[in-house]
Design an enzyme around this catalytic site. Structure first.
Site, short mmCIF file in Angstrom:
data_model
loop_
_atom_site.label_atom_id
_atom_site.label_comp_id
_atom_site.label_asym_id
_atom_site.label_seq_id
_atom_site.Cartn_x
_atom_site.Cartn_y
_atom_site.Cartn_z
N ASN A 8 0.88 -1.18 0.00
CA ASN A 8 0.00 0.00 0.00
C ASN A 8 0.91 1.23 0.00
O ASN A 8 1.47 1.60 1.03
CB ASN A 8 -0.90 -0.03 1.24
CG ASN A 8 -1.85 1.14 1.30
OD1 ASN A 8 -1.77 2.06 0.48
ND2 ASN A 8 -2.72 1.13 2.28
N LYS A 15 3.30 0.81 3.12
CA LYS A 15 2.95 -0.22 4.10
C LYS A 15 3.00 -1.57 3.40
O LYS A 15 2.63 -1.66 2.22
CB LYS A 15 1.52 0.00 4.61
CG LYS A 15 1.38 1.17 5.54
CD LYS A 15 -0.02 1.17 6.14
CE LYS A 15 -0.49 2.58 6.33
NZ LYS A 15 -1.89 2.81 6.26
N ARG A 93 -2.48 -2.06 -3.54
CA ARG A 93 -3.68 -1.23 -3.38
C ARG A 93 -3.57 -0.05 -4.34
O ARG A 93 -2.55 0.65 -4.36
CB ARG A 93 -3.75 -0.71 -1.95
CG ARG A 93 -4.92 0.21 -1.77
CD ARG A 93 -4.87 0.90 -0.43
NE ARG A 93 -6.02 1.76 -0.29
CZ ARG A 93 -6.01 2.91 0.36
NH1 ARG A 93 -4.90 3.36 0.91
NH2 ARG A 93 -7.10 3.62 0.45
N HIS A 182 -12.87 3.17 -0.13
CA HIS A 182 -12.90 2.10 0.89
C HIS A 182 -13.57 0.84 0.35
O HIS A 182 -14.07 0.02 1.13
CB HIS A 182 -13.68 2.52 2.16
CG HIS A 182 -13.10 3.66 2.93
ND1 HIS A 182 -13.87 4.64 3.50
CD2 HIS A 182 -11.82 3.95 3.25
CE1 HIS A 182 -13.09 5.51 4.12
NE2 HIS A 182 -11.85 5.11 3.99
N LEU A 211 -16.10 3.45 9.70
CA LEU A 211 -15.92 4.69 10.45
C LEU A 211 -14.50 4.75 11.00
O LEU A 211 -14.20 4.19 12.06
CB LEU A 211 -16.94 4.77 11.60
CG LEU A 211 -18.41 4.47 11.22
CD1 LEU A 211 -19.31 4.53 12.46
CD2 LEU A 211 -18.91 5.43 10.16
N GLY A 212 -13.61 5.36 10.24
CA GLY A 212 -12.22 5.54 10.68
C GLY A 212 -11.95 7.02 10.69
O GLY A 212 -12.87 7.83 10.86
N ASN A 213 -10.70 7.38 10.45
CA ASN A 213 -10.40 8.79 10.30
C ASN A 213 -11.10 9.32 9.03
O ASN A 213 -11.73 10.36 9.02
CB ASN A 213 -8.88 8.94 10.23
CG ASN A 213 -8.47 10.35 10.42
OD1 ASN A 213 -9.18 11.12 11.07
ND2 ASN A 213 -7.36 10.72 9.84
N GLY A 214 -10.99 8.54 7.96
CA GLY A 214 -11.89 8.72 6.81
C GLY A 214 -13.08 7.80 7.04
O GLY A 214 -12.90 6.71 7.58
N ARG A 243 -12.45 15.87 7.60
CA ARG A 243 -13.14 16.24 6.35
C ARG A 243 -14.60 16.58 6.63
O ARG A 243 -15.25 15.91 7.44
CB ARG A 243 -13.10 15.08 5.35
CG ARG A 243 -11.73 14.86 4.78
CD ARG A 243 -11.71 13.68 3.84
NE ARG A 243 -10.59 12.82 4.16
CZ ARG A 243 -10.51 11.53 3.85
NH1 ARG A 243 -11.49 10.93 3.19
NH2 ARG A 243 -9.46 10.82 4.19
N ARG A 288 -11.18 9.34 20.64
CA ARG A 288 -10.83 9.12 22.05
C ARG A 288 -10.73 10.46 22.78
O ARG A 288 -11.24 10.61 23.89
CB ARG A 288 -9.49 8.37 22.17
CG ARG A 288 -9.61 6.92 21.78
CD ARG A 288 -8.27 6.31 21.49
NE ARG A 288 -7.77 6.77 20.21
CZ ARG A 288 -6.86 6.13 19.47
NH1 ARG A 288 -6.34 5.02 19.92
NH2 ARG A 288 -6.47 6.61 18.32
N GLY A 334 -11.42 2.08 12.65
CA GLY A 334 -10.99 2.53 13.98
C GLY A 334 -12.11 2.85 14.94
O GLY A 334 -12.17 2.31 16.06
N GLU A 387 -8.17 -4.91 5.05
CA GLU A 387 -8.02 -4.63 3.62
C GLU A 387 -6.84 -5.41 3.02
O GLU A 387 -6.92 -5.87 1.88
CB GLU A 387 -7.85 -3.12 3.40
CG GLU A 387 -9.18 -2.38 3.61
CD GLU A 387 -9.03 -0.90 3.92
OE1 GLU A 387 -8.65 -0.59 5.06
OE2 GLU A 387 -9.30 -0.08 3.05
#
Ligand code: ADP
Length: 400
Positions: A8, A15, A93, A182, A211-214, A243, A288, A334, A387
């Site tokens: 990725n 990654k 990816r 996604h 539902l993550g940061n994006g 965003r 958090r 996340g 993923e």
């Protein structure tokens, strides 16, 4: 043994994971960071369980990054394989496949050209993905490679879902339409949700909440995506970490005029300073921190969390309408996997769907679980996304 190297590649990071395709065992993983700046490599031989190793080699470009990854994987002491011959295929990816790809594709020059042609639509991502592909080709020219696209799973959306209500010529001339992102996660999680329930995905109407940061939501009807919340770019849809998600497009010119800044600058604000970060008056994009802020009485943190959950619930309602019902609502990524409070807040809007939320079962983090009562008509689930595993599966399927 069919070891798949999953790559990725971002603009300054890379990654990787090595997954044995038949057993689906994760053998090794890691990350090259600060490529082109100075360089940092994290490598973990998961199979041997020796823990993470951090080094700071110079990584002037992605080709050097790939070579370092391969050196780490074959290192006599810490490597997980003896030679590169033990890597059967590489799965990449790729963020944007435009309308050219509705499925993963074995990489050849034609595919590379098509990815290049989509770069206009994802100027930050596709060129970086291509650099990763070229770097692997240079170092391992005879290893089969597959591109797995973030947009592909959403290509089954009907025109009524993907067309914007703007003059049609912009679709014809510039391919301006909704694509969604996604996709690998939505595909994987909808499959796993069906498997968790012991059912076939082809028999279910599933809403996946990534539902993550994006963040994005999709409606998966009988195994096919019929709608998703991200659009031409990943800016549309839910409020996210930073965003804005959906806004009145007239706001852009209005802010530009009032603040005397360019449209480009306003878009950067909508990408990087908005979402729950903006709603919480700059407190944090991390749920958090927002949860802690809310518990301490911070009203803007509470508003950010309320507004986020409200928007997710509205999308769930619209996708239940789009599919004429829903059987399963799956939470992932996340926030979806690790934040019981946000899940509870979202599910508090869903009684009308006959979803019987179970607050005790909801007290779960990072593992697959049913968070509605067992006899609930609509099943609410937590399904961890993966993923990389999905890319390994698809690469294996296409090459063997
Ligand atoms: P992405 O891949 O889009 O960068 P992730 O799916 O990794 O994002 O999600 C990251 C987000 O998940 C964090 O910003 C944080 O808000 C949220 N998160 C992670 N762990 C927790 C937790 N234990 N409780 C609440 N939120 C969490």
């Amino acid at each position: 043994m069919f070891n798949i190297l999953v790559i990725n590649c971002g603009s300054s990071s890379l990654k990787f994971q090595v997954i044995e395709a038949e057993s689906e065992e994760l053998l090794a993983k890691g990350l090259c960071e600060r490529i082109g700046i100075d360089g940092a490599l994290t490598y973990e031989n998961v199979k041997a369980g020796t823990g993470k190793k951090n080094t700071t080699p110079a990584i002037p470009n992605h080709k050097v990054g790939i070579q370092l990854v391969l050196d780490a994987l074959t290192d006599p002491e810490n490597g997980v394989i003896k030679s590169l011959d033990e890597i059967s295929a590489i799965g990449h990816r790729v963020v944007h496949g435009g309308e050219s790809f509705s499925a993963p594709a074995v990489i050849d020059e034609r595919v590379i050209k098509a990815i290049e042609e989509c770069a206009d639509l994802a100027p930050l991502h596709n060129p970086a993905n291509l650099v990763g592909i070229r770097a692997c080709q240079a170092v391992m020219p005879n290893t089969p490679m597959v591109a797995v696209f973030d947009t592909a799973f959403h290509q089954t959306m009907p025109a009524k879902a993907y067309m914007y209500a703007i003059p049609r010529e912009y679709y014809e001339k510039y391919k301006i339409r909704r694509y969604g992102f996604h996709g690998t996660s939505h595909d994987y999680v909808s499959q796993e949700a069906a498997a968790f329930l012991g059912k076939k995905r082809e028999d279910l109407k599933i809403i996946v909440c990534h539902l993550g940061n994006g963040a994005s939501i999709s409606a998966v009807r009988y195994g096919k995506c019929v709608d998703t919340s991200m659009g031409l770019t990943p800016l549309e849809g839910l409020a996210m970490g930073t965003r804005s998600g959906d806004i009145d497009p007239a706001i852009i010119e209005y802010i530009a005029n009032k603040e005397d800044i360019t449209v480009h600058k306003v878009l950067t604000i909508l990408q990087k300073e908005s979402g729950v970060l903006g709603l919480s008056d700059g407190l944090s994009s991390d749920f958090r921190d927002l949860g802690k802020g809310k518990a301490e009485g911070d009203e803007s943190a509470a508003l950010a969390l309320d507004s986020f959950a409200y928007r997710v619930a509205k999308y769930i309602g619209s996708y239940a309408a789009a599919m004429d019902g829903v059987d399963v609502i799956a939470f992932t990524a996340g926030v979806g996997e690790n934040d019981p409070d946000t899940r509870a807040q979202i599910c508090s809007y869903l009684d009308y769907l006959d979803a019987d939320f179970d607050p005790i079962a909801n007290n779960v983090r990072g593992k697959a679980a049913m968070i509605s009562k067992a006899d609930s008509k609509v099943k609410e689930l937590v399904i961890p996304t993966n993923e990389e595993l999905m890319i390994a599966r698809q690469t294996f399927k296409l090459v063997y």
